[in-house]
Structure formats: structure tokens, C-alpha cells
Design an enzyme around this catalytic site. Structure first.
Site, PDB file in Angstrom:
ATOM      1  N   ARG B  49       0.844  -1.195   0.000  1.00 31.96           N
ATOM      2  CA  ARG B  49       0.000   0.000   0.000  1.00 31.96           C
ATOM      3  C   ARG B  49       0.875   1.239   0.000  1.00 31.96           C
ATOM      4  O   ARG B  49       1.383   1.634   1.050  1.00 31.96           O
ATOM      5  CB  ARG B  49      -0.850   0.052   1.265  1.00 31.96           C
ATOM      6  CG  ARG B  49      -1.637  -1.210   1.503  1.00 31.96           C
ATOM      7  CD  ARG B  49      -2.191  -1.181   2.907  1.00 31.96           C
ATOM      8  NE  ARG B  49      -2.655  -2.513   3.279  1.00 31.96           N
ATOM      9  CZ  ARG B  49      -3.099  -2.836   4.484  1.00 31.96           C
ATOM     10  NH1 ARG B  49      -3.147  -1.936   5.445  1.00 31.96           N
ATOM     11  NH2 ARG B  49      -3.492  -4.064   4.730  1.00 31.96           N
ATOM     12  N   ASP B  51       1.728   5.101   0.063  1.00 28.81           N
ATOM     13  CA  ASP B  51       1.061   6.261   0.657  1.00 28.81           C
ATOM     14  C   ASP B  51       0.669   7.287  -0.394  1.00 28.81           C
ATOM     15  O   ASP B  51       1.129   7.238  -1.535  1.00 28.81           O
ATOM     16  CB  ASP B  51       2.007   6.934   1.666  1.00 28.81           C
ATOM     17  CG  ASP B  51       2.027   6.194   2.986  1.00 28.81           C
ATOM     18  OD1 ASP B  51       1.134   5.352   3.218  1.00 28.81           O
ATOM     19  OD2 ASP B  51       2.948   6.457   3.785  1.00 28.81           O
ATOM     20  N   TYR B 108      12.623  -0.015  -3.494  1.00 28.05           N
ATOM     21  CA  TYR B 108      12.208   1.376  -3.674  1.00 28.05           C
ATOM     22  C   TYR B 108      13.379   2.216  -4.158  1.00 28.05           C
ATOM     23  O   TYR B 108      14.549   1.921  -3.842  1.00 28.05           O
ATOM     24  CB  TYR B 108      11.724   1.973  -2.344  1.00 28.05           C
ATOM     25  CG  TYR B 108      10.338   1.551  -1.929  1.00 28.05           C
ATOM     26  CD1 TYR B 108       9.223   2.290  -2.307  1.00 28.05           C
ATOM     27  CD2 TYR B 108      10.134   0.409  -1.153  1.00 28.05           C
ATOM     28  CE1 TYR B 108       7.942   1.906  -1.922  1.00 28.05           C
ATOM     29  CE2 TYR B 108       8.848   0.015  -0.766  1.00 28.05           C
ATOM     30  CZ  TYR B 108       7.762   0.775  -1.157  1.00 28.05           C
ATOM     31  OH  TYR B 108       6.499   0.391  -0.791  1.00 28.05           O
ATOM     32  N   ARG B 194      10.964   6.767   3.575  1.00 27.93           N
ATOM     33  CA  ARG B 194      11.042   8.226   3.669  1.00 27.93           C
ATOM     34  C   ARG B 194      11.747   8.661   4.949  1.00 27.93           C
ATOM     35  O   ARG B 194      12.479   9.661   4.947  1.00 27.93           O
ATOM     36  CB  ARG B 194       9.632   8.824   3.582  1.00 27.93           C
ATOM     37  CG  ARG B 194       9.040   8.680   2.181  1.00 27.93           C
ATOM     38  CD  ARG B 194       7.558   8.937   2.143  1.00 27.93           C
ATOM     39  NE  ARG B 194       7.242  10.259   2.655  1.00 27.93           N
ATOM     40  CZ  ARG B 194       6.015  10.663   2.978  1.00 27.93           C
ATOM     41  NH1 ARG B 194       4.993   9.829   2.851  1.00 27.93           N
ATOM     42  NH2 ARG B 194       5.817  11.875   3.415  1.00 27.93           N
TER      43      ARG B 194
END
Lengths: 251, 251
Positions: B49, B51, B108, B194
Site C-alpha cells: 500500500r 502512501d 524502492y 522516507r
């Protein structure tokens, strides 16, 4: 004193470079902010006039200002300008340096994406059909010459001559799988790169041959060439000037 | 029959992957179009999921459908979907293949632009201060381990464990001059990448040291780590599954 701005812009939200009544232009956006910062009306003259929606990765514009240039003008200007215009450098120039008339060459890139890409929908033309890179490069070699490019010029423009000196014209495939066309010339006619790309793509899909392109060039009729490729894939990527015009960079 | 969609999306205009009341999600956009094309209500389950505002260059989602899959479903779906979502492939899978639970690793990328860039304002974080690539890479090596990453987890999430197996974590500078962080793990905690990027950037500007990072990791308190880097620089770039789950690609 004469200055050159070295800058870039995303053309998506602009009706081209040049100031036009009731339209948003890159030139006007920069003039407005620069005038505010310098405290007087500043006019800027660009290296060329990109059409509505066309981008620039490297563009120059000149302006005159007799006052003192304060430290961090570039930084200051960038923070005032919208996110789709960036000023990279400020150069002090010789007094007569002209962003348009002194440019000795201009280079453009055109980006074609062979598949739908969520990250480049505003910055590359999606073209799904298979393109033959070798055929397109073979045909593109016909363009490298000094000659009349009227076949790729927008009709009814007021230029005196259609003669351009094309020095470079080739395709490559980049890391992202995009087809990238690069073309360099002393000058370009209005709509010329997009008309050339549209025609070379017809070569790439086998619709016309290298010989057909040869005839199209000879023809000097815009109606003979292919349709224009869309604006959003086109980027001005470089403008060259004689080195002696640059006095020093102001940081 | 179970199918996997291989897809990408630009997260700019979405409140993340997952369906949420009164918000636009990628999942809902795809479910709506796919249901319309297949003529029945289809639910899809994503690999993870992302963001709000986070992008995906490669993501998988599974769905079940017992009817016949018509030729060109991928093409058809792409033409129905908005320009910021692209379906790349459709795979027929083993009956139990699960896009979320069978994923063995996720990767990522995080993109930082060192200067204002009119072409990446929605896709890279502009960070003007000088970053020390070597220091950031030296510190990043501390993250490559199986351990508790609670220091980089959003508080009050309902996961049972903060243990992640991080297999890859490094920075590089790409052709455009952007700093690109790549991290691969079996799983990620919410907000983890992040928070890691925000903390490594503090190493890059010399605000904290490698030893500080070591203590932050041991600490397991989110408040010890740096601020989260903004969502728009983050991309899910790969999800891996055991090869034997894939039966064949449907073209």
C-alpha cells in the site's frame, strides 16, 4: 550592462516563449519577476520563440540593467518564479551580445515513448507502432546539409529565406527505451522539427521510403511532408554562442 | 483463475494505492475499469500500500476471473485508464499466488534533485544543500541487516513486528545529476523509506554522523530519526515473487 540568463522551462502550461496578448508566456513570467526584483521595467530577448507546449532544457535570453546586481539574484529569481521555470546561470556579456542574432547553432531533442508511461505523458509522444531505428537514421542523414527546408516550414510565415544549415540529425534509444531525435542547425523554420519528426516516423513505420523523403525535401511543399509530431515531445536543448561574448558568470 | 497485473502509476493525483472512502485511489481506478471490461465486479489485491503521492514504476496486483480473457485486454484497459496509470503485463498465475503475501522482496528508489528542475517538480525532492555521497553510502551500509527498524516506523501502526530483512541500501548519482537511493527488503514498515532517506540526508549534510545513525537504529524510537523526506520523490520500483507462481503471460 548586458546580461544573459541561462534557463529551462516546462512548456506544458505556457502558450510558448513569446509574450502574447491574453496568454501566459514564459517571457512574460520572467520579465515580471525580474522587473520586480530589480525595481525597474526589464525586457528580455530570447534565443528563439518556442511554440505553445514546447519545452526548453537550455535556453538563453538577454536583458540590460545598469544598476548593481545583488548577490544571489539567480536564487532569488528562482524562488519568485513558478516551479516550471528555472534559472540556472547569469552571465555578464559584451555590450552588443544578442541572444537571438548571435546564436551560432541551436539543438533540439524530440522524445517518443513506445508505450504508455505514467511519468512522461506531458514530456514524450506515445507512439505504439514499431519504429525501425536504422531506417530512420538512414533517412535522417539526408537532412544534414545546407539547403532549403521549405517542405518542413509552416505556411505563410514571414521569413525571407528557408535556407538552413543542418549539422546533426540522428535517432538513439535511451535508457528508458524512448526514441530520441537530436537535430542541430544554425536556424530552424517555424514548426520544422515537428514536421521532420512526423515525416521520419513515417519512414520508421515503412509508410514512406528514404527516396520519398528525398523527393519531399526537393519538393519544398509543406503538404508533401508528414503530419507534425505533437508539441509536448519537443525540447530546445542547447544554444551556442561565440565564447568571446561571455565576460563572466555572476554567482 | 488467478491473474497478476504488472503496472505502474504516477502517485501525484492519488491518495495512495488502497481504496479509501471519498478519496481517489489507484486500486479503485483499476477495479472500476477492469470490472466494466470483464462485465462483473472484480477486486484486486496489491503487493503493498503506497502512501498518498508515492509513485510505482513496477507494482503487481492479483485478481480472480473465471471467464475467457479476450485478446488485447491490456491494451483495452490502458485506453480506459487515465494517463497516470499504465498496465504493462497480464500473467496467468498458480491458483493461490498472492500479490502481497507471496512477494519475497520489494525495492524502492528515492530521487533527490540538487537544483530546481522544471521537469521533475512532481517526481523528485529538490534539496539545495551539498550532499556527501560517500558519507551517505557509508552510513547506509549500517541498514543492510535483518533487524528491528522501529526507529523508522510510523507510530501506532498495527503491525506485529518491526523486523525487516534489508538486503540492499545505497546511493548513486544518475545522468541527470540526481541523487538516487535504492533499498531492497523482504518488507517495509509504513513510512520507513522516507524516514530513512530523511535521516541519511542529515548524514549527507554533516548534521549527524554514522555513529549517530547506529544509535538511532538501536534506539527504536521514531523521534530519534530524521524527518520524513516528501512523498513525491519515492517510487516502488520492483517486487519479486518465486518464478514458479507464473504460468504464462497473456498477450
Amino acid at each position: 550592462m548586458r546580461y544573459f540568463l541561462e534557463l529551462a522551462y516546462n512548456g506544458k502550461n505556457y502558450f510558448g516563449w513569446q509574450v502574447q496578448p491574453n496568454q501566459i508566456s514564459v517571457q512574460e513570467d520572467i520579465e515580471t519577476r525580474l522587473s520586480k526584483i530589480l525595481g525597474q521595467q526589464i525586457s528580455i530577448v530570447g534565443a528563439g520563440r518556442t511554440d505553445s507546449g514546447v519545452h526548453a532544457k537550455k535556453m538563453y535570453a538577454h536583458f540590460d540593467y545598469e544598476g548593481e546586481i545583488k548577490k544571489d539574484l539567480v536564487k532569488h529569481l528562482n524562488s519568485f518564479l513558478p516551479k516550471d521555470i528555472a534559472i540556472y546561470k547569469l552571465h555578464e556579456m559584451t555590450p552588443e551580445a544578442h541572444a537571438r542574432f548571435d546564436a551560432t547553432s541551436r539543438s533540439y531533442n524530440y522524445f517518443i515513448s513506445p508505450f504508455k508511461n505514467p511519468f512522461t505523458y506531458d514530456s514524450a509522444w506515445v507512439f505504439n507502432r514499431t519504429l525501425d531505428l536504422d531506417k530512420m537514421n538512414d533517412a535522417a542523414s539526408l537532412l544534414i546539409k545546407k539547403g532549403d527546408f521549405g517542405s518542413f516550414a509552416k505556411l505563410h510565415t514571414d521569413v525571407k529565406t528557408n535556407i538552413c544549415d543542418v549539422r546533426e540529425a540522428f535517432w538513439r534509444v535511451n535508457d528508458e527505451g524512448q526514441f530520441v531525435f537530436q537535430i542541430t542547425a544554425d536556424r530552424f523554420l517555424r514548426n520544422m522539427v515537428r514536421a521532420i519528426v512526423g515525416t521520419l516516423v513515417e519512414v520508421g513505420i515503412g509508410k514512406i521510403s528514404k527516396e520519398d523523403l528525398e523527393n519531399i525535401i526537393k519538393d519544398q511543399q509543406r503538404s508533401s511532408a508528414g503530419a507534425s509530431a505533437p508539441a509536448h515531445g519537443l525540447y530546445l536543448v542547447d544554444v551556442q554562442y561565440p565564447k568571446e561574448l561571455f565576460i563572466n558568470e555572476i554567482k
